[in-house]
Design a protein around this motif. Structure first.
Motif, PDB file in Angstrom:
ATOM      1  N   ASP A  18      29.041  15.620  82.993  1.00 47.81           N
ATOM      2  CA  ASP A  18      28.853  14.213  82.479  1.00 47.81           C
ATOM      3  C   ASP A  18      29.755  13.720  81.984  1.00 47.81           C
ATOM      4  N   GLU A  19      30.178  12.309  81.876  1.00 51.34           N
ATOM      5  CA  GLU A  19      31.088  11.622  81.264  1.00 51.34           C
ATOM      6  C   GLU A  19      31.033  11.718  79.716  1.00 51.34           C
ATOM      7  N   ARG A  20      29.791  11.626  79.154  1.00 50.99           N
ATOM      8  CA  ARG A  20      29.271  11.831  77.829  1.00 50.99           C
ATOM      9  C   ARG A  20      29.393  13.068  77.122  1.00 50.99           C
ATOM     10  N   GLN A  21      29.154  13.944  77.902  1.00 49.75           N
ATOM     11  CA  GLN A  21      28.774  15.512  77.529  1.00 49.75           C
ATOM     12  C   GLN A  21      29.961  16.463  78.264  1.00 49.75           C
ATOM     13  N   ASP A  22      29.762  17.575  78.020  1.00 48.63           N
ATOM     14  CA  ASP A  22      30.541  18.677  78.760  1.00 48.63           C
ATOM     15  C   ASP A  22      29.831  18.827  80.083  1.00 48.63           C
ATOM     16  N   ASN A  23      28.534  19.014  79.734  1.00 40.30           N
ATOM     17  CA  ASN A  23      27.617  19.488  81.006  1.00 40.30           C
ATOM     18  C   ASN A  23      26.280  18.838  80.882  1.00 40.30           C
ATOM     19  N   MET A  24      25.786  18.241  81.827  1.00 43.67           N
ATOM     20  CA  MET A  24      24.201  17.900  81.976  1.00 43.67           C
ATOM     21  C   MET A  24      23.410  19.126  82.618  1.00 43.67           C
ATOM     22  N   PHE A  25      22.361  19.176  81.962  1.00 47.88           N
ATOM     23  CA  PHE A  25      21.378  20.120  82.415  1.00 47.88           C
ATOM     24  C   PHE A  25      20.041  19.463  82.944  1.00 47.88           C
ATOM     25  N   SER A  26      19.918  19.413  84.398  1.00 49.61           N
ATOM     26  CA  SER A  26      18.651  18.899  84.859  1.00 49.61           C
ATOM     27  C   SER A  26      17.868  19.954  85.438  1.00 49.61           C
ATOM     28  N   LEU A  27      16.453  19.613  85.224  1.00 52.66           N
ATOM     29  CA  LEU A  27      15.339  20.329  85.711  1.00 52.66           C
ATOM     30  C   LEU A  27      14.185  19.294  86.141  1.00 52.66           C
ATOM     31  N   CYS A  28      13.616  19.711  87.273  1.00 54.93           N
ATOM     32  CA  CYS A  28      12.501  18.943  87.772  1.00 54.93           C
ATOM     33  C   CYS A  28      11.459  19.286  86.785  1.00 54.93           C
ATOM     34  N   THR A  29      10.818  17.915  86.515  1.00 56.26           N
ATOM     35  CA  THR A  29       9.574  18.045  85.469  1.00 56.26           C
ATOM     36  C   THR A  29       8.591  16.991  85.715  1.00 56.26           C
ATOM     37  N   HIS A  30       7.370  17.194  84.944  1.00 54.86           N
ATOM     38  CA  HIS A  30       6.333  16.505  85.076  1.00 54.86           C
ATOM     39  C   HIS A  30       5.660  15.994  83.713  1.00 54.86           C
ATOM     40  N   PHE A  31       4.875  14.959  83.586  1.00 52.43           N
ATOM     41  CA  PHE A  31       4.604  14.389  82.439  1.00 52.43           C
ATOM     42  C   PHE A  31       3.570  15.323  81.911  1.00 52.43           C
ATOM     43  N   PHE A  32       3.502  15.794  80.620  1.00 49.91           N
ATOM     44  CA  PHE A  32       2.426  16.637  80.033  1.00 49.91           C
ATOM     45  C   PHE A  32       1.763  15.803  78.965  1.00 49.91           C
ATOM     46  N   GLU A  33       2.163  15.295  78.114  1.00 51.90           N
ATOM     47  CA  GLU A  33       1.589  14.368  77.072  1.00 51.90           C
ATOM     48  C   GLU A  33       2.425  13.628  76.283  1.00 51.90           C
ATOM     49  N   TYR A  34       2.066  12.477  75.284  1.00 57.86           N
ATOM     50  CA  TYR A  34       2.894  11.834  74.696  1.00 57.86           C
ATOM     51  C   TYR A  34       3.073  12.476  73.317  1.00 57.86           C
ATOM     52  N   ALA A  35       4.122  12.545  72.760  1.00 52.92           N
ATOM     53  CA  ALA A  35       4.285  13.274  71.598  1.00 52.92           C
ATOM     54  C   ALA A  35       3.956  12.188  70.287  1.00 52.92           C
ATOM     55  N   ASP A  36       3.705  10.801  70.322  1.00 56.90           N
ATOM     56  CA  ASP A  36       3.519   9.870  69.448  1.00 56.90           C
ATOM     57  C   ASP A  36       2.385   9.004  69.733  1.00 56.90           C
ATOM     58  N   ASP A  37       1.899   8.238  68.892  1.00 58.23           N
ATOM     59  CA  ASP A  37       0.648   7.368  69.019  1.00 58.23           C
ATOM     60  C   ASP A  37       0.865   6.229  69.860  1.00 58.23           C
ATOM     61  N   ASP A  38       2.259   5.786  69.926  1.00 54.17           N
ATOM     62  CA  ASP A  38       2.487   4.394  70.563  1.00 54.17           C
ATOM     63  C   ASP A  38       2.733   4.939  71.948  1.00 54.17           C
ATOM     64  N   GLY A  39       2.682   5.994  72.570  1.00 49.76           N
ATOM     65  CA  GLY A  39       3.039   6.342  74.064  1.00 49.76           C
ATOM     66  C   GLY A  39       4.569   6.051  74.389  1.00 49.76           C
ATOM     67  N   ARG A  40       5.513   6.158  73.447  1.00 47.80           N
ATOM     68  CA  ARG A  40       6.714   5.826  73.958  1.00 47.80           C
ATOM     69  C   ARG A  40       7.667   7.354  73.902  1.00 47.80           C
ATOM     70  N   ILE A  41       7.189   8.323  73.719  1.00 49.61           N
ATOM     71  CA  ILE A  41       7.874   9.663  73.405  1.00 49.61           C
ATOM     72  C   ILE A  41       6.978  10.387  74.421  1.00 49.61           C
ATOM     73  N   GLU A  42       7.696  10.922  75.497  1.00 48.77           N
ATOM     74  CA  GLU A  42       7.017  11.646  76.679  1.00 48.77           C
ATOM     75  C   GLU A  42       7.528  13.293  76.409  1.00 48.77           C
ATOM     76  N   LEU A  43       6.469  14.147  76.617  1.00 47.20           N
ATOM     77  CA  LEU A  43       6.739  15.498  76.468  1.00 47.20           C
ATOM     78  C   LEU A  43       6.496  16.133  77.786  1.00 47.20           C
ATOM     79  N   ARG A  44       7.628  16.539  78.382  1.00 45.63           N
ATOM     80  CA  ARG A  44       7.351  17.000  79.843  1.00 45.63           C
ATOM     81  C   ARG A  44       7.558  18.450  79.996  1.00 45.63           C
ATOM     82  N   VAL A  45       6.889  18.969  81.059  1.00 51.20           N
ATOM     83  CA  VAL A  45       7.285  20.437  81.456  1.00 51.20           C
ATOM     84  C   VAL A  45       7.730  20.724  82.767  1.00 51.20           C
ATOM     85  N   PRO A  46       8.324  22.060  83.120  1.00 48.44           N
ATOM     86  CA  PRO A  46       8.827  22.146  84.218  1.00 48.44           C
ATOM     87  C   PRO A  46       8.020  22.377  85.458  1.00 48.44           C
TER      88      PRO A  46
END
Length: 94
Positions: A18-46
């Motif tokens: 990745d241009e901004r980092q040494d390496n980028m780690f990608s994993l296929c995920t799906h939505f689990f729940e929101y981490a905040d009350d506003d629904g702006r931060i998603e928690l995802r699981v593999p």
């Protein structure tokens, strides 16, 4: 190595430069729940994916077979094809 279609479950993982980092780690995920009350931060699981489907899609897009990690003695497969690999669930969840 051939595996029965849609039977063997796995995770798809890729490490790539990745241009901004040494390496980028990608994993296929799906939505689990929101981490905040506003629904702006998603928690995802593999996502658990069938190796048969992953292999077909990867071969179609990359032109090569997708390496499949089934035991701890095969780490060389991970870097063999651009850092992409399917990892058997039982191995990844140890």
């Amino acid at each position: 190595m051939e595996y029965s279609e849609n039977v063997v479950q796995s995770y798809f993982v890729r490490i790539h430069p990745d241009e901004r980092q040494d390496n980028m780690f990608s994993l296929c995920t799906h939505f689990f729940e929101y981490a905040d009350d506003d629904g702006r931060i998603e928690l995802r699981v593999p996502s658990k994916l069938s190796f048969g489907s992953l292999h077909k899609g990867y071969r179609r897009s990359e032109g090569n077979p997708l390496p499949f990690l089934t035991n701890f003695g095969e780490p060389f497969l991970f870097g063999e094809r651009g850092g992409a690999v399917a990892i058997r669930l039982e191995l990844a969840e140890v």
